[in-house]
Design a protein around this motif. Structure first.
Motif, PDB file in Angstrom:
ATOM      1  N   ALA A 124       3.266   4.288  -1.613  1.00 44.06           N
ATOM      2  CA  ALA A 124       2.708   4.515  -0.279  1.00 44.06           C
ATOM      3  C   ALA A 124       2.826   3.247   0.578  1.00 44.06           C
ATOM      4  N   ILE A 125       2.592   2.094  -0.039  1.00 40.31           N
ATOM      5  CA  ILE A 125       2.739   0.823   0.683  1.00 40.31           C
ATOM      6  C   ILE A 125       4.197   0.607   1.067  1.00 40.31           C
ATOM      7  N   ARG A 126       5.103   0.854   0.119  1.00 41.46           N
ATOM      8  CA  ARG A 126       6.532   0.672   0.379  1.00 41.46           C
ATOM      9  C   ARG A 126       7.003   1.588   1.505  1.00 41.46           C
ATOM     10  N   ALA A 127       6.544   2.841   1.475  1.00 35.92           N
ATOM     11  CA  ALA A 127       6.950   3.796   2.501  1.00 35.92           C
ATOM     12  C   ALA A 127       6.488   3.344   3.881  1.00 35.92           C
ATOM     13  N   GLN A 128       5.270   2.811   3.969  1.00 34.35           N
ATOM     14  CA  GLN A 128       4.770   2.330   5.253  1.00 34.35           C
ATOM     15  C   GLN A 128       5.566   1.107   5.703  1.00 34.35           C
ATOM     16  N   GLY A 129       5.960   0.272   4.732  1.00 38.70           N
ATOM     17  CA  GLY A 129       6.805  -0.872   5.056  1.00 38.70           C
ATOM     18  C   GLY A 129       8.170  -0.445   5.561  1.00 38.70           C
ATOM     19  N   ALA A 130       8.721   0.611   4.996  1.00 37.04           N
ATOM     20  CA  ALA A 130      10.026   1.118   5.442  1.00 37.04           C
ATOM     21  C   ALA A 130       9.965   1.563   6.894  1.00 37.04           C
ATOM     22  N   VAL A 131       8.873   2.205   7.266  1.00 36.11           N
ATOM     23  CA  VAL A 131       8.701   2.632   8.657  1.00 36.11           C
ATOM     24  C   VAL A 131       8.607   1.410   9.566  1.00 36.11           C
ATOM     25  N   ALA A 132       7.798   0.420   9.170  1.00 37.43           N
ATOM     26  CA  ALA A 132       7.627  -0.780   9.989  1.00 37.43           C
ATOM     27  C   ALA A 132       8.946  -1.533  10.164  1.00 37.43           C
ATOM     28  N   MET A 133       9.823  -1.491   9.145  1.00 37.62           N
ATOM     29  CA  MET A 133      11.098  -2.197   9.208  1.00 37.62           C
ATOM     30  C   MET A 133      12.171  -1.412   9.940  1.00 37.62           C
ATOM     31  N   GLY A 134      11.828  -0.194  10.365  1.00 35.21           N
ATOM     32  CA  GLY A 134      12.802   0.633  11.060  1.00 35.21           C
ATOM     33  C   GLY A 134      13.793   1.306  10.151  1.00 35.21           C
ATOM     34  N   LEU A 135      13.476   1.403   8.869  1.00 37.46           N
ATOM     35  CA  LEU A 135      14.385   2.007   7.901  1.00 37.46           C
ATOM     36  C   LEU A 135      14.094   3.483   7.659  1.00 37.46           C
ATOM     37  N   ALA A 136      12.980   3.970   8.190  1.00 45.38           N
ATOM     38  CA  ALA A 136      12.604   5.374   8.034  1.00 45.38           C
ATOM     39  C   ALA A 136      11.809   5.813   9.255  1.00 45.38           C
ATOM     40  N   PRO A 184      10.864   8.285   2.581  1.00 45.44           N
ATOM     41  CA  PRO A 184      11.564   7.025   2.831  1.00 45.44           C
ATOM     42  C   PRO A 184      12.821   6.896   1.976  1.00 45.44           C
ATOM     43  N   PRO A 185      13.811   6.117   2.439  1.00 45.77           N
ATOM     44  CA  PRO A 185      15.012   5.876   1.627  1.00 45.77           C
ATOM     45  C   PRO A 185      14.692   4.960   0.452  1.00 45.77           C
ATOM     46  N   SER A 186      15.705   4.677  -0.372  1.00 43.57           N
ATOM     47  CA  SER A 186      15.479   3.839  -1.560  1.00 43.57           C
ATOM     48  C   SER A 186      15.235   2.383  -1.203  1.00 43.57           C
ATOM     49  N   VAL A 187      15.623   1.966   0.000  1.00 41.94           N
ATOM     50  CA  VAL A 187      15.297   0.630   0.478  1.00 41.94           C
ATOM     51  C   VAL A 187      14.245   0.772   1.572  1.00 41.94           C
ATOM     52  N   PRO A 188      13.325  -0.186   1.675  1.00 45.43           N
ATOM     53  CA  PRO A 188      13.255  -1.453   0.956  1.00 45.43           C
ATOM     54  C   PRO A 188      12.659  -1.296  -0.444  1.00 45.43           C
ATOM     55  N   ALA A 189      12.801  -2.376  -1.229  1.00 48.12           N
ATOM     56  CA  ALA A 189      12.055  -2.477  -2.477  1.00 48.12           C
ATOM     57  C   ALA A 189      10.662  -3.005  -2.143  1.00 48.12           C
ATOM     58  N   ILE A 190       9.780  -2.989  -3.119  1.00 49.89           N
ATOM     59  CA  ILE A 190       8.470  -3.616  -2.956  1.00 49.89           C
ATOM     60  C   ILE A 190       8.291  -4.632  -4.073  1.00 49.89           C
ATOM     61  N   ALA A 191       7.789  -5.809  -3.722  1.00 49.71           N
ATOM     62  CA  ALA A 191       7.609  -6.881  -4.706  1.00 49.71           C
ATOM     63  C   ALA A 191       6.170  -7.359  -4.676  1.00 49.71           C
ATOM     64  N   LEU A 192       5.602  -7.542  -5.860  1.00 47.65           N
ATOM     65  CA  LEU A 192       4.252  -8.074  -6.021  1.00 47.65           C
ATOM     66  C   LEU A 192       4.365  -9.540  -6.388  1.00 47.65           C
ATOM     67  N   VAL A 193       3.684 -10.400  -5.654  1.00 47.28           N
ATOM     68  CA  VAL A 193       3.766 -11.839  -5.906  1.00 47.28           C
ATOM     69  C   VAL A 193       2.379 -12.385  -6.212  1.00 47.28           C
ATOM     70  N   ALA A 194       2.349 -13.467  -6.983  1.00 53.13           N
ATOM     71  CA  ALA A 194       1.083 -14.069  -7.394  1.00 53.13           C
ATOM     72  C   ALA A 194       1.308 -15.544  -7.698  1.00 53.13           C
TER      73      ALA A 194
END
Length: 371
Positions: free
Chosen positions: A232-244, A250-260
């Motif tokens: 769900a986070i990735r899909a919202q990011g795809a919309v914000a990036m103009g990819l969907a 959403p398409p297969s891009v973008p990926a989602i990465a967890l950082v720490a």
């Protein structure tokens, strides 16, 4: 039919390399030959009657460059296993490391003792990179003391220098912001850094997903609710990036990465990774599943994000200067990125990564006349 070919390793990937001019000029005939070389389609998924891998096979075509500032152009095809199809739209950054040595072996660039630089253009994307290939006695050097995760033997280090487009490099942050606030239905507000360099990626803190960043793929992939939240986070990011256009499909891009922040952890192979060896932890998900490693393109995206002031990645990273040392599920990856602010937008000037490559076989690929 017999076609000169090299079977080469680049990074942790392998592919069959050809001179483009040795293959039929008609794309349909060319693809039919390459499908037969790799043994596809194979309903058993093993490419048993060809040179493809246990999963998808890869073929690389190299020719003299059409550009005066490059030595060679190369095109990579990913061969499907169960159907007669080759996808020419993608790229494998690992196999990019093998293009430089191949170009030297095949006489496109004369070998110079110490280091030979090969100027390479990726046909699919137009990306230009410089491969700095160690050479000795007139040919590429393959033995060395450079080690990389997933490759059991040390080899000579090949430095890949990814260059930004000479004119109007694209902005790294599609929204114009280094940090975006994503309002995700069922999840809430999530801070994310959205980066279009390398592999388009949505970066979020692992803590925002209830994780610490040292988890292995099995832990993440075994939690269906967690995967649904991350998607769900990735899909919202795809919309914000103009990819969907919307978050429903959403398409297969973008990926989602967890950082720490860095911490010691045990990688998938069982080896202990000391916290001091890395700057940041990363776990990347692609096509809805946590990956067992980190691709070069994903590493470039992360290094770029780490260089952006105030980004989600920079907050988590204990940056030591120079390259960003990334701790991923299979081990570590060191990537350098140089970014600059131009006309109010962040752009990538270059990215640097090290890989190794070598010939596994050279000779003739034998293809039945009926293919």
């Amino acid at each position: 039919m017999e076609i000169p070919a090299y079977y080469m390793r680049g990074g942790t990937s392998k592919g069959v390399f050809f001179l483009a001019d040795d293959l039929p000029s008609d794309p349909a005939e060319r693809d039919a030959v390459l499908l037969r070389v790799t043994g596809s389609p194979d309903p058993c998924g093993r490419h048993a009657d060809g040179m493809g891998g246990a999963g998808a096979g890869m073929v690389v075509l190299v020719r003299a460059s059409q550009r005066p500032d490059c030595d060679v152009d190369y095109l990579l095809g990913t061969v499907a296993t169960g159907e007669p199809r080759i996808d020419w739209s993608g790229n494998c950054a690992d196999l990019s490391a093998a293009v430089g040595p191949f170009a030297i072996w095949r006489g496109f660039v004369p070998a110079r003792d110490s280091v030979t630089t090969v100027r390479i253009r990726q046909q699919d994307s137009g990306q230009v990179l410089l491969a700095h290939v160690p050479c000795r006695n007139g040919h590429p050097l393959e033995d060395g003391d450079f080690g990389e995760e997933g490759v059991p033997f040390p080899a000579a280090e090949i430095v890949l220098d990814y260059l930004a487009p000479a004119i109007a490099p694209p902005p790294l942050c599609p929204t114009g912001k280094v940090v975006d606030r994503l309002d995700v239905p069922g999840v809430g507000a999530i801070e994310a850094t959205l980066v279009a360099a390398g592999h388009p990626t949505v970066f979020v803190l692992a803590a925002a997903a209830g994780l610490v960043g040292t988890e292995l793929p099995e832990r993440i992939n075994g939690d269906a609710l967690l995967l649904a939240r991350l998607e769900a986070i990735r899909a919202q990011g795809a919309v914000a990036m103009g990819l969907a256009p919307d978050a429903h499909d959403p398409p297969s891009v973008p990926a989602i990465a967890l950082v720490a922040p860095r911490a010691g952890y045990r990688c998938s192979a069982g080896a202990w990774i000391e916290a001091e060896r890395i700057d940041v932890l990363a776990r990347i998900l692609s096509t809805g599943r946590a990956c067992h490693g980190l691709s070069v393109t994903a590493g470039i995206a992360l290094a770029v994000a780490a260089s952006l002031p105030g980004s989600v990645v920079q907050r988590a990273a204990a940056h030591s200067g120079g390259r960003t040392r990334i701790g991923h599920a299979s081990g570590t990856l060191s990537v350098g990125a140089v970014t600059a602010l131009r006309d109010g937008a962040w752009v990538m000037e270059r990215a640097v990564i090290s890989r190794s490559a070598r010939r596994l076989m050279s000779g003739l690929a034998h293809v039945p006349e009926r293919c």
